[in-house]
Write a protein that holds these residues in place. Structure first.
Motif, mmCIF file in Angstrom:
data_model
loop_
_atom_site.group_PDB
_atom_site.id
_atom_site.type_symbol
_atom_site.label_atom_id
_atom_site.label_comp_id
_atom_site.label_asym_id
_atom_site.label_seq_id
_atom_site.Cartn_x
_atom_site.Cartn_y
_atom_site.Cartn_z
ATOM 1 N N TYR A 217 -4.858 -9.498 -13.618
ATOM 2 C CA TYR A 217 -5.754 -8.347 -13.500
ATOM 3 C C TYR A 217 -6.020 -7.763 -14.881
ATOM 4 O O TYR A 217 -5.108 -7.650 -15.710
ATOM 5 C CB TYR A 217 -5.150 -7.296 -12.573
ATOM 6 N N GLY A 218 -7.275 -7.407 -15.100
ATOM 7 C CA GLY A 218 -7.674 -6.854 -16.383
ATOM 8 C C GLY A 218 -8.384 -5.529 -16.245
ATOM 9 O O GLY A 218 -8.869 -5.175 -15.163
ATOM 10 N N VAL A 219 -8.449 -4.807 -17.351
ATOM 11 C CA VAL A 219 -9.114 -3.507 -17.392
ATOM 12 C C VAL A 219 -10.210 -3.550 -18.445
ATOM 13 O O VAL A 219 -9.964 -3.929 -19.599
ATOM 14 C CB VAL A 219 -8.120 -2.373 -17.721
ATOM 15 N N GLU A 220 -11.404 -3.167 -18.043
ATOM 16 C CA GLU A 220 -12.536 -3.054 -18.968
ATOM 17 C C GLU A 220 -12.815 -1.588 -19.234
ATOM 18 O O GLU A 220 -12.840 -0.777 -18.318
ATOM 19 C CB GLU A 220 -13.788 -3.697 -18.363
ATOM 20 N N GLY A 221 -13.051 -1.262 -20.514
ATOM 21 C CA GLY A 221 -13.501 0.082 -20.835
ATOM 22 C C GLY A 221 -12.449 0.893 -21.542
ATOM 23 O O GLY A 221 -11.269 0.546 -21.581
ATOM 24 N N GLY A 262 -13.955 0.558 -9.861
ATOM 25 C CA GLY A 262 -14.010 1.528 -10.941
ATOM 26 C C GLY A 262 -12.914 2.561 -10.835
ATOM 27 O O GLY A 262 -12.148 2.605 -9.867
ATOM 28 N N ASN A 263 -12.801 3.395 -11.848
ATOM 29 C CA ASN A 263 -11.857 4.519 -11.883
ATOM 30 C C ASN A 263 -10.409 4.070 -11.756
ATOM 31 O O ASN A 263 -9.608 4.672 -11.034
ATOM 32 C CB ASN A 263 -12.173 5.546 -10.800
ATOM 33 N N VAL A 264 -10.048 2.993 -12.471
ATOM 34 C CA VAL A 264 -8.643 2.587 -12.517
ATOM 35 C C VAL A 264 -8.033 3.055 -13.840
ATOM 36 O O VAL A 264 -8.740 3.376 -14.797
ATOM 37 C CB VAL A 264 -8.480 1.055 -12.386
ATOM 38 N N GLY A 265 -6.708 3.083 -13.880
ATOM 39 C CA GLY A 265 -6.014 3.461 -15.096
ATOM 40 C C GLY A 265 -5.853 2.282 -16.033
ATOM 41 O O GLY A 265 -6.259 1.151 -15.734
ATOM 42 N N SER A 266 -5.214 2.534 -17.166
ATOM 43 C CA SER A 266 -5.004 1.476 -18.147
ATOM 44 C C SER A 266 -3.959 0.472 -17.695
ATOM 45 O O SER A 266 -3.850 -0.617 -18.247
ATOM 46 C CB SER A 266 -4.600 2.080 -19.495
ATOM 47 N N SER A 267 -3.170 0.832 -16.689
ATOM 48 C CA SER A 267 -2.196 -0.070 -16.086
ATOM 49 C C SER A 267 -2.042 0.315 -14.623
ATOM 50 O O SER A 267 -2.165 1.487 -14.268
ATOM 51 C CB SER A 267 -0.850 0.017 -16.812
ATOM 52 N N PHE A 268 -1.770 -0.679 -13.770
ATOM 53 C CA PHE A 268 -1.672 -0.421 -12.343
ATOM 54 C C PHE A 268 -0.875 -1.535 -11.690
ATOM 55 O O PHE A 268 -0.574 -2.566 -12.311
ATOM 56 C CB PHE A 268 -3.061 -0.309 -11.700
ATOM 57 N N GLY A 269 -0.523 -1.350 -10.423
ATOM 58 C CA GLY A 269 0.178 -2.377 -9.669
ATOM 59 C C GLY A 269 -0.698 -2.929 -8.564
ATOM 60 O O GLY A 269 -1.460 -2.199 -7.947
ATOM 61 N N VAL A 270 -0.610 -4.252 -8.315
ATOM 62 C CA VAL A 270 -1.246 -4.888 -7.163
ATOM 63 C C VAL A 270 -0.157 -5.690 -6.458
ATOM 64 O O VAL A 270 0.373 -6.645 -7.022
ATOM 65 C CB VAL A 270 -2.414 -5.801 -7.560
ATOM 66 N N THR A 271 0.181 -5.303 -5.235
ATOM 67 C CA THR A 271 1.345 -5.858 -4.551
ATOM 68 C C THR A 271 0.972 -6.407 -3.189
ATOM 69 O O THR A 271 0.416 -5.679 -2.361
ATOM 70 C CB THR A 271 2.422 -4.767 -4.356
ATOM 71 N N PRO A 272 1.269 -7.705 -2.905
ATOM 72 C CA PRO A 272 1.114 -8.211 -1.544
ATOM 73 C C PRO A 272 2.153 -7.561 -0.638
ATOM 74 O O PRO A 272 3.354 -7.647 -0.901
ATOM 75 C CB PRO A 272 1.378 -9.716 -1.684
ATOM 76 N N TYR A 321 0.727 8.488 -17.227
ATOM 77 C CA TYR A 321 -0.162 7.323 -17.295
ATOM 78 C C TYR A 321 0.628 6.076 -16.898
ATOM 79 O O TYR A 321 1.838 6.115 -16.678
ATOM 80 C CB TYR A 321 -0.738 7.162 -18.708
ATOM 81 N N ASN A 322 -0.073 4.920 -16.797
ATOM 82 C CA ASN A 322 0.547 3.596 -16.645
ATOM 83 C C ASN A 322 1.405 3.457 -15.390
ATOM 84 O O ASN A 322 2.627 3.479 -15.434
ATOM 85 C CB ASN A 322 1.412 3.254 -17.865
ATOM 86 N N VAL A 323 0.751 3.259 -14.256
ATOM 87 C CA VAL A 323 1.485 2.925 -13.035
ATOM 88 C C VAL A 323 1.866 1.449 -13.060
ATOM 89 O O VAL A 323 1.080 0.598 -13.478
ATOM 90 C CB VAL A 323 0.631 3.223 -11.785
ATOM 91 N N ALA A 324 3.083 1.131 -12.615
ATOM 92 C CA ALA A 324 3.532 -0.250 -12.415
ATOM 93 C C ALA A 324 4.264 -0.325 -11.089
ATOM 94 O O ALA A 324 4.908 0.641 -10.669
ATOM 95 C CB ALA A 324 4.436 -0.708 -13.558
ATOM 96 N N ALA A 325 4.164 -1.470 -10.413
ATOM 97 C CA ALA A 325 4.848 -1.681 -9.135
ATOM 98 C C ALA A 325 6.054 -2.590 -9.345
ATOM 99 O O ALA A 325 6.027 -3.494 -10.190
ATOM 100 C CB ALA A 325 3.892 -2.292 -8.120
ATOM 101 N N HIS A 326 7.104 -2.365 -8.547
ATOM 102 C CA HIS A 326 8.356 -3.102 -8.711
ATOM 103 C C HIS A 326 8.834 -3.639 -7.362
ATOM 104 O O HIS A 326 9.847 -3.185 -6.806
ATOM 105 C CB HIS A 326 9.408 -2.194 -9.347
ATOM 106 N N PRO A 327 8.135 -4.644 -6.813
ATOM 107 C CA PRO A 327 8.533 -5.187 -5.505
ATOM 108 C C PRO A 327 9.903 -5.838 -5.523
ATOM 109 O O PRO A 327 10.585 -5.881 -4.495
ATOM 110 C CB PRO A 327 7.431 -6.206 -5.194
#
Length: 367
Positions: A217-221, A262-272, A321-327
């Motif tokens: 996953y990438g962030v533009e902008g 749109g409207n995402v942060g500079s870091s985020f989590g995507v979790t199945p 800032y900077n959300v991360a997920a830790h499954p």
């Protein structure tokens, strides 16, 4: 490895959520029943940062993944090193690096040791140059993106930065992205290779495995307008080539990558989780509210955006800032996420280094 742990986490959550029968579990969207500050895990990192002789005092970043050894590695960015005084203040002469790592047990109940090259008392950045101090930046440096074990190696996305003439603390800019390959036992850097850096997309803010693919996953902008992009690589081939998601399918051309949210942060989590893909993020800019989006596939479409948590630390010159997920450390029916805290004034961090330690939140999930 993160792959196996993610699948086990998803299966456990799916089982725990299927309380109303298979049909109901399939048809009902995943719900977030609540979000509670994980004070125990937050305290564990505070205690680790205060412990004499461990090195790490505070940092941002907070990516995590499972290693072949069975331990978890936590990948951090700008890192302050102790010893920390009894009042949580830090001498301004304390060592500082642009990135580091910390090892913990698989449940994160025991945070073990700091990983930073260099002799005792003189740590170096895990990847790239080491600065003299936070106020004396190098000509360039690297901040970690997400990391994952792939092809038997620890692969870590590295965002190359350069100083700018903007006022502190935002006097830096991303210039390009690299993929670092490290030995997952010794953490020795083996190679640093180029990653697509066109279209102003910073690839690798999140790495998620699903099926035969690793999704990147990438962030533009910059600033207050950011968009999510997605690429993928076959498992074991994160070192390339990648495919990039367009509005209609996949392409080998990174310049054709499409904006998917749109409207995402500079870091985020995507979790199945529970047959869905849960995206957790701050909004673009320095918001204090964390939002959740849902999708039926790792490439979206992501819908929702409900507010699930408000960080209490923001305000009076401090920001989150900077959300991360830790499954890999999450219990069935829950998901642990983290976010970073910081201050607009460097002096505030030296006065109380806890202002720069991560915070953790437990999400309660259901159907």
């Amino acid at each position: 490895m993160k792959f196996r742990r993610t699948l086990a986490f998803s299966a456990a959550v799916t089982a725990s959520l299927a309380l109303a029968g298979p049909a109901a579990a399939t048809n009902r969207p995943l719900r977030i029943l609540g979000a509670t500050a994980d004070t125990a895990l937050t305290q564990r990192w505070q205690d680790f940062g205060r412990r004499p002789g461990v090195g790490w005092a505070a940092a941002d970043g907070t990516y995590s993944t499972r290693l072949p050894s069975g331990l978890d590695v936590w990948l951090y960015n700008d890192t302050f090193f102790g010893p920390v005084r009894a009042d949580d203040s830090l001498p301004e002469s304390s060592p500082f690096t642009h990135n580091s790592a910390v090892l913990s047990t698989p449940d994160a109940k025991h945070i073990l040791t700091t990983i930073a090259p260099g002799p005792p008392g003189h740590p170096k950045s895990l990847v790239g140059p080491t600065p003299n101090s936070p106020g004396e930046p190098n000509d360039y440096w690297y901040w970690n993106g997400d990391g994952i074990v792939d092809g038997g190696k620890l692969r870590v996305i590295e965002f190359e930065q350069a100083p700018t003439d903007d006022p502190p603390p935002f006097n830096f800019a991303w210039t390009k992205t690299k993929l670092a390959t490290l030995d997952p036992y010794t953490f020795r850097l083996e190679k640093l290779t180029d990653v697509a850096s066109v279209g102003n997309v910073q690839w690798g803010t999140e790495l998620t495995r699903d099926g035969a693919w690793t999704y990147i996953y990438g962030v533009e902008g910059e600033g207050f307008t950011k968009y999510l992009h997605v690429a993928r690589a076959p498992i074991g081939r994160l070192d390339g080539p990648w495919q990039f998601r367009t509005a209609n399918g996949w392409t080998a051309d990174p310049a054709a990558s499409a904006r998917l949210l749109g409207n995402v942060g500079s870091s985020f989590g995507v979790t199945p989780v529970g047959g869905e893909y849960l995206l957790t993020t701050f909004g673009s800019g320095l918001e204090s509210t964390i939002h959740a989006y849902h999708a039926s596939s790792p490439v979206g479409p992501f819908t929702g955006g409900e507010t699930i948590y408000t960080a209490p630390e923001a305000g009076n010159g401090r920001y989150t800032y900077n959300v991360a997920a830790h499954p890999e450390i999450s219990k069935p029916g829950e998901l642990v996420i983290s976010y970073n805290t910081n201050s607009e004034k460097l002096a505030d961090l030296y006065a109380n280094i806890d202002n720069n330690r991560p915070r953790f939140v437990d999400l309660k999930l259901s159907r």
